[in-house]
Write a protein that holds these residues in place. Structure first.
Motif, PDB file in Angstrom:
ATOM      1  N   LYS A 230       0.822  -1.214   0.000  1.00 41.89           N
ATOM      2  CA  LYS A 230       0.000   0.000   0.000  1.00 41.89           C
ATOM      3  C   LYS A 230       0.855   1.263   0.000  1.00 41.89           C
ATOM      4  O   LYS A 230       0.493   2.259  -0.658  1.00 41.89           O
ATOM      5  N   ILE A 231       1.970   1.247   0.705  1.00 44.41           N
ATOM      6  CA  ILE A 231       2.793   2.467   0.742  1.00 44.41           C
ATOM      7  C   ILE A 231       3.885   2.444  -0.330  1.00 44.41           C
ATOM      8  O   ILE A 231       4.601   3.435  -0.483  1.00 44.41           O
ATOM      9  N   ASP A 232       4.014   1.319  -1.052  1.00 45.58           N
ATOM     10  CA  ASP A 232       4.949   1.227  -2.178  1.00 45.58           C
ATOM     11  C   ASP A 232       6.363   1.615  -1.744  1.00 45.58           C
ATOM     12  O   ASP A 232       6.935   2.613  -2.211  1.00 45.58           O
ATOM     13  N   ALA A 233       6.917   0.815  -0.834  1.00 44.86           N
ATOM     14  CA  ALA A 233       8.226   1.134  -0.259  1.00 44.86           C
ATOM     15  C   ALA A 233       9.119  -0.100  -0.245  1.00 44.86           C
ATOM     16  O   ALA A 233       8.632  -1.231  -0.213  1.00 44.86           O
ATOM     17  N   PRO A 234      10.445   0.101  -0.264  1.00 43.49           N
ATOM     18  CA  PRO A 234      11.363  -1.024  -0.069  1.00 43.49           C
ATOM     19  C   PRO A 234      11.354  -1.484   1.380  1.00 43.49           C
ATOM     20  O   PRO A 234      10.967  -0.733   2.286  1.00 43.49           O
ATOM     21  N   VAL A 235      11.804  -2.723   1.593  1.00 46.82           N
ATOM     22  CA  VAL A 235      11.720  -3.362   2.909  1.00 46.82           C
ATOM     23  C   VAL A 235      13.062  -3.977   3.283  1.00 46.82           C
ATOM     24  O   VAL A 235      13.684  -4.682   2.480  1.00 46.82           O
ATOM     25  N   CYS A 236      13.480  -3.734   4.508  1.00 48.39           N
ATOM     26  CA  CYS A 236      14.621  -4.451   5.075  1.00 48.39           C
ATOM     27  C   CYS A 236      14.185  -5.026   6.418  1.00 48.39           C
ATOM     28  O   CYS A 236      13.096  -4.739   6.909  1.00 48.39           O
TER      29      CYS A 236
END
Length: 567
Positions: A230-236
């Protein structure tokens, strides 16, 4: 219906009430009454006799991490109880729900330095969420029930119940009860904080999501994945957050911190909003606190208010159960779009791939091969050190509760006991413990537990004949002075495992490893693989102690620096 039961019978009835099917432990004089009752009810509760009480506490921990249930271990008084301490501290640091039941000398002998007497309540106070000593049979059932409730509620953790021997024999009326319902922590979620978070997310141009162990503990993987899309973000993620978000998803950039990927470390450093979910900002994650995510506003979502602004100053916090918080945010957030930022991260991933020496057997090569041969579906436990980092970096975890490791305490000797516990809890899964040769020495006697109880775990010893991570630091920061880290001795791990009843093989090439690992899986027996790698293989990338995570360096960077210094 009320019935008259003795204390030991009450202990077993309370465990059955809580749905306990497996207990790990080691008997002794003070706890004999309980073990006698375990014998009588062995068809109801399976007891796994470990080789050492520490192995029992790690097995209970591994069982809890793999299943999401409460792990249970038992020990007798004195040294039996104190041998649980390291395992309880391990569970405490990683917020794992464990109930430890110990027995003590009779009430009349307390405080008299009686044989095998110890104040285990006092000893374990700093490393348990709560603990008790039960000296009154009338309080026994309620105490055990309360222990399970505390272990599972809020921020989870270990609880110890110490019972005097006379209480285990005394009798009283007992009436069965349904277990207390554990409700998620929602009353602390404030509307003001939710609104602030939504505004910050909608204003962000370069958001990044950091996932920690709290996401697993709240069973929030589904909500996390929806939130990220939904927030269209990369993830670590942190070491404890592995598997919450799929390791093969294009948005995933790997671990953050001292041995995190360059993409995660540089990406977080360039982000304008960091959303930290279920993570307490360990020093191994943030590096230099003054420079960590210095361009970003920070939102922290955590169940424990004590973790807010403890290590890293943040801009807003939402206190509550991660799953509950994300459910609210997912419902109220509009779809965000960050195409340029996401492309920048993809370009960074291509620029900074994870690499290792493929011309010889290596830790990363072993992990990649295990991932391939298990089709990404195994439960992986680890000890602590280089092999642990390689297991975090090179196995692509697709679901929570798949990677079990000692994060906060960093307990060498954790993994084998945890693997036994995980296999007991998830018998249909292949369970592999990744160990270094130094760590394997710590609790290698638990191979005998696996063979005695016919628990088919696979022990992969990444054997570089040194204490690898300590040696790596000595090599990089201590002038190559290898003080007490060389382990070239006469211990033959293959013969040792065979002597304890396990199958075992030594391998020196990736081809040999592949054949041996396939045989280990097919055998469905305890199996040890002694894998010989180079003593100077290192974990890359790395951030120097106290350095900024944006300054992560790898072998190539180190060589360039040496060349420049030699000019």
């Amino acid at each position: 219906m009320k019935q008259v039961l003795n204390g030991s019978e009450i202990v077993l009835e309370c465990l059955k009430e809580q749905g306990v099917d497996t207990v790990f432990g080691y008997p002794g004089g003070a706890i004999l009454n309980i073990y006698d009752e375990l014998y009588k009810q062995s068809d109801k509760i399976h007891h796994v006799l470990t080789s050492h009480e520490q192995g029992a506490s790690h097995a209970a921990d591994g069982y809890a991490r793999a299943t999401g249930k409460v792990g249970v271990c038992m020990a007798t008084s004195g040294p039996g109880a104190t041998n649980l301490v390291t395992g309880l501290a391990t569970a405490y640091m990683d917020s794992i729900p464990v109930v430890a039941i110990t027995a003590n000398v009779g009430v009349s002998l307390l405080g008299k330095d009686s044989f095998q007497e110890i104040d285990i309540k006092g000893v374990t106070m700093p490393v348990t969420k709560h603990n008790y000593i039960v000296k009154d049979i009338e309080k026994l059932a309620d105490t055990i029930r309360e222990a399970f409730q505390i272990a599972q509620s809020g921020r989870k953790g270990p609880v110890l119940v110490d019972i005097t021997k006379d209480v285990t024999a005394a009798k009283t009326y007992f009436e069965s009860m349904e277990p207390a319902v554990i409700h998620p922590v929602c009353e602390t979620i404030k509307e003001k904080s939710v609104k602030e978070a939504i505004e910050m997310i909608e204003e962000a141009k370069q958001p990044y999501v950091l996932l920690g162990g709290g996401c697993t503990l709240s069973d929030a993987s589904e909500q996390v994945r929806e939130f990220v899309k939904k927030i269209d973000a990369p993830v670590c993620d942190t070491l404890m957050g592995k598997g919450v978000f799929p390791g093969e998803d294009p948005a995933y950039t790997g671990m953050l911190g001292m041995h995190g990927t360059k993409t995660s470390n540089i990406g977080v450093s360039q982000s304008d909003l960091l959303i930290a979910i279920g993570t307490r900002f360990s020093d191994r994650v943030y590096g230099n606190a003054k420079t960590f995510a210095s361009r970003a506003k920070i939102i922290q979502i955590d169940i424990d208010p004590a973790e807010v602004n403890k290590n890293i100053l943040i801009d807003t916090a939402i206190i509550g159960d991660v799953k509950a918080v994300l459910t609210i945010l997912n419902r109220r957030l509009s779809q965000q779009h960050h195409e340029a930022w996401m492309q920048e991260i993809q370009d960074m991933k291509a620029k900074y791939p994870m690499t290792y020496h493929q011309e010889r057997l290596s830790g990363p090569g072993l992990i990649e091969k295990i991932y391939e041969l298990t089709e990404g579906d195994a439960i992986i436990t680890t000890e602590v050190g280089q092999h642990q980092m390689w297991a975090a970096q090179y196995y692509k975890y697709e679901r929570p509760r798949q990677f079990l490791t000692s994060g906060g305490l960093g307990t060498m000797g954790y993994g084998l006991g945890a693997a036994i516990g995980a296999k007991c809890g998830c018998p249909d899964k292949v369970v592999v413990n990744i160990a270094g040769d130094g760590c394997f020495r710590m609790n290698m006697n638990e191979i005998a537990t696996a063979t005695r109880s016919e628990i088919p775990v696979i022990e992969v010893v990444v054997n570089n004949h040194v204490l690898g991570m300590v040696r790596q630091w000595q090599n990089l920061f201590y002038g190559e002075r290898y003080s007490s880290t060389t382990l070239y001795d006469k211990v033959d791990f293959v013969k040792l495992a065979e002597a304890m009843g396990a199958k075992a093989k030594r391998v020196e090439t990736i081809e040999e490893f592949e054949a041996a690992f396939k045989e280990a899986v097919a055998s469905n027996e305890p199996y040890l693989l002694d894998c010989i790698i180079d003593s100077d293989d290192k974990v890359w990338p790395m951030v120097a102690p106290g350095g900024s995570i944006s300054d992560a360096f790898n072998e190539e960077d180190l060589e360039k620096q040496k060349q420049e210094e030699s000019k």
